[in-house]
Design an enzyme around this catalytic site. Structure first.
Site, mmCIF file in Angstrom:
data_model
loop_
_atom_site.group_PDB
_atom_site.id
_atom_site.type_symbol
_atom_site.label_atom_id
_atom_site.label_comp_id
_atom_site.label_asym_id
_atom_site.label_seq_id
_atom_site.Cartn_x
_atom_site.Cartn_y
_atom_site.Cartn_z
ATOM 1 C CB CYS A 80 -26.111 18.146 0.674
ATOM 2 S SG CYS A 80 -24.432 18.836 0.148
ATOM 3 C CG HIS A 169 -24.143 15.719 4.727
ATOM 4 N ND1 HIS A 169 -24.684 15.020 3.363
ATOM 5 C CD2 HIS A 169 -23.543 16.628 4.070
ATOM 6 C CE1 HIS A 169 -24.157 15.467 2.563
ATOM 7 N NE2 HIS A 169 -23.470 16.571 2.580
ATOM 8 C CD GLU A 171 -26.422 12.191 4.871
ATOM 9 O OE1 GLU A 171 -27.315 13.089 5.561
ATOM 10 O OE2 GLU A 171 -25.973 12.441 3.831
ATOM 11 C CB SER A 223 -4.065 -5.592 7.568
ATOM 12 O OG SER A 223 -5.110 -5.100 8.494
ATOM 13 N N GLY A 224 -3.988 -7.365 10.502
ATOM 14 C CA GLY A 224 -3.954 -6.958 12.096
ATOM 15 C C GLY A 224 -4.970 -5.803 12.478
ATOM 16 N N GLY A 225 -5.696 -5.046 11.278
ATOM 17 C CA GLY A 225 -6.524 -4.143 11.740
ATOM 18 C C GLY A 225 -7.822 -4.698 12.104
ATOM 19 C CB VAL A 226 -10.932 -3.435 13.587
ATOM 20 C CG1 VAL A 226 -12.341 -3.792 14.095
ATOM 21 C CG2 VAL A 226 -10.410 -2.607 14.414
ATOM 22 C CG ASP A 227 -12.228 -2.793 8.824
ATOM 23 O OD1 ASP A 227 -12.664 -2.371 9.866
ATOM 24 O OD2 ASP A 227 -11.733 -1.668 8.192
ATOM 25 C CB SER A 228 -8.425 -7.586 7.779
ATOM 26 O OG SER A 228 -7.258 -7.414 8.597
ATOM 27 C CB THR A 229 -8.834 -8.892 12.999
ATOM 28 O OG1 THR A 229 -7.590 -8.272 12.829
ATOM 29 C CG2 THR A 229 -8.621 -10.024 14.095
#
Ligand code: XMP
Length: 599
Positions: A80, A169, A171, A223-229
């Site tokens: 790019c 891109h 990637e 937060s109940g989201g994937v990342d924080s859990t």
């Protein structure tokens, strides 16, 4: 310095770090270096990749590289902006021209990729683009390897010099043969054979957490989201009970039933007894009164989380040295403009507000997943034995429904007008005077929305959506009318609307209809995420809902999901029947040019 690694020069691209991730996926080591790196500093590297970036090569402050790098006997691949910079440094022309954002079809010059870079890829292939400038002429000794309908030099190369450039891109997940191209570059052109295995990923993460925390207590936002859990589960495994406090904040901006659902999901994962729930809805909703700008909403919400942390800690008598734990992932950092000097701010993620950045500088933040992308986080979650109901949930952003409830300032309604753009005989495009956030050419845009009315033919809608954003500087997002009271889109108007508890409640109901229908029909896993947005576009005194189902792997690029028409009809019909909703639209834009969330 590593041996037999690829050097990636970071020119400020949104996807620079992802180049390293893709190389890691195929067992190739890499190191990201700043543009200031000198030609003499590449000993031990087998090749060099120049990343994308938000600027134009002809701007006076545009990042460049040491020219001596071009004389090294090392293979080079420009991506790019890196492609344009190579052309520019080699004496060719780069100019602002017809833009391409999102999907494009790449045609190879040779039959079935005979060139080493495109080896074993088909002569016609889907790629993902994000550029407004393009290479207009070839540098001496180079040949064109591929083109698209609006970019004649979409890839060039000089195989003898082992120097290549690609406008697209490779990637990003949406470029179908991108990994093969990077593999060809690393192995066939650079000759890298090293193989790096990801071993004991979880064990390494646990030991990093123990090392970083030492004996300090960790206050973790969940937060109940994937990342924080997943991040919280890692911390719960790494640290003794009395060293970890998990807190879930009910901001009043959550989905319907979210708090109860989170409680049972965490119980199922064995983490329920390590978490406290705080109702802070009045605080959050109060602070957002009179706020219209997306970035302002985001920074206020980020700050409030830090305030809540301080208050909760003092109530609990936690003093002295402590750490804030967060489930931040790499895209949060790069989109917040925090990845490198030249990286643009697309949107401030709640976990990257000024207050958190200050804590990071003080060494007070622990983020076990900060180098990962969402799909990797899901894998870590699975390795930890977390239930699929947790790891495969649709992502939900920290700022919650606040950034899905579009607010418009002012006192007077604004008309919706014909866009004056020909979209073919069956379609008509109008200009809706609201703005949403986009990512175009690796930079942030905050532009208008076009709405089209016509048959639900996904193929045609996709190309109308692309054309409208590629050719006009006015729009970065396009929606298609699905259902409701709008016989004629120009009969609608945008009415001033602040954020309010009532609007959030209406949005929550629409969002609930989407979730329940998708789950009941067994289709929840068929889309990556399904935001629902409330927009003050009125046809009969109410507002409109926009459905935003997307396909993605990591949230960095996305395409709109083509749901079965019967499902879309059923969802749109049910939402259109909600009191206060006049019309339902479908967002038909990719990322780029739009972002997944509207704000
Ligand atoms: P965008 O809108 O940038 O979103 O294309 C990419 C992904 O990131 C999520 N997102 C956030 N997640 N805090 C979060 O935890 C945030 O401030 C935030 N903003 C966007 C978004 O939902 C999508 O999955």
């Amino acid at each position: 310095m590593q041996r037999a690694a690829i050097a990636i020069i970071d020119l400020g691209g949104q996807y620079c770090h992802m180049i390293g991730r893709r190389l890691r996926d195929i067992g190739v080591s890499s190191e990201i270096l700043p543009p200031s790196v000198r030609a003499g500093e590449f000993e031990g590297f087998a090749g060099i990749i120049l990343s994308g970036g938000p600027q134009s090569v002809y701007e006076s402050d545009a990042p460049s590289i040491d020219r001596g790098i071009l004389d090294l006997d090392l293979p080079l691949l420009g991506i790019c902006y890196g492609h344009q910079l190579l052309a520019h440094l080699l004496g060719a022309d780069v100019r602002a021209s017809s833009a391409e954002y999102g999907h494009a079809v790449l045609q190879l010059r040779q039959e079935r990729g005979e060139d080493a870079l495109f080896a074993a890829t088909p002569s016609s292939q889907a790629v993902w683009m994000s550029h407004a400038d393009r290479v207009e002429s070839l540098p001496g000794g180079f040949e064109i390897l591929a083109e698209t309908s609006s970019c004649a030099i979409a890839a060039f190369g000089n195989p003898q010099r082992r120097v290549y450039g690609v406008q697209f891109h490779p990637e990003v997940a949406h470029t179908l043969y991108g990994i093969r191209l990077l593999n060809n570059f690393a192995r066939k052109i650079c000759g890298v054979h090293a193989h790096e295995h990801v071993k004991d990923r979880v064990e390494n993460l646990l030991s990093d957490i123990r090392k970083k925390a030492a004996s300090r207590p960790v206050f973790f936002f969940v937060s109940g989201g994937v990342d924080s859990t997943v991040a919280f589960s890692l911390a719960a495994r790494a640290l003794p009970r009395n060293q970890l406090l998990g807190v879930y904040v009910d901001t009043g901006l959550m989905r319907k039933g979210e708090t109860q659902e989170l409680r049972s999901l965490l119980d199922e994962a064995g983490l329920g007894n390590r978490l406290r729930i705080r109702d802070e809805s009045s605080l959050f909703l109060g602070a957002l009164q009179g706020i219209f700008e997306p970035e302002e909403k985001r920074t206020i919400i980020g700050k409030l989380f830090v305030d809540v942390q301080h208050r909760a800690m003092s109530e609990l008598g936690i003093g002295g040295e402590w750490l804030l734990g967060q489930g931040t992932i790499y895209p949060d950092t790069v989109e917040s403009g925090g990845a490198g000097k030249a990286t643009a701010l697309i949107k401030t993620h709640h976990n990257r507000c000024a207050e958190v950045r200050e804590l990071i500088e003080q060494g007070k933040v622990i983020e076990p997943l900060s180098e990962f992308y969402k799909d990797e986080v899901r894998q870590v979650g699975a390795e930890l034995g977390l239930p699929k109901s947790l790891t495969e949930r649709w992502p939900f952003p920290g700022p919650g429904l606040a950034i899905r409830c579009l607010c418009v300032d002012g006192t007077r309604p604004k008309p919706i007008e014909d866009a004056g753009i020909d979209c073919g005989s069956d379609y008509r495009a109008v200009s809706v005077p609201v703005r949403s956030v986009g990512v175009q050419g690796d930079g942030r845009t905050y532009r208008g929305v076009a709405a089209v009315q016509g048959p639900l033919d996904y193929g045609r809608l996709a190309s109308i959506g692309s054309e409208l954003c590629n050719k006009s500087q006015t729009f970065n997002r396009v929606v298609a009318y699905l259902a409701g009271a709008a016989n004629e889109l120009t009969s609608g108007r945008v009415t001033p609307a602040p954020l309010s508890k009532e609007r959030i409640a209406l949005l929550r109901e629409a969002d609930h209809i989407v979730r329940v229908t998708m789950e009941e029909r067994g289709l929840a896993a068929s889309v990556w995420q399904f935001p629902v947005i409330l927009v003050p576009v009125s046809f009969a005194g109410g507002e409109s809902i926009v459905l935003r189902p997307v396909n993605s792997q990591d949230g960095m690029t996305a395409s709109f999901a083509r749901l079965p028409e019967s499902i879309l009809d059923s969802i749109a019909g049910e939402i259109a029947d909600l009191p206060g909703i006049d019309a339902v639209f479908l967002d038909i834009t990719g990322k780029p040019p739009a972002t997944i969330e509207w704000e």
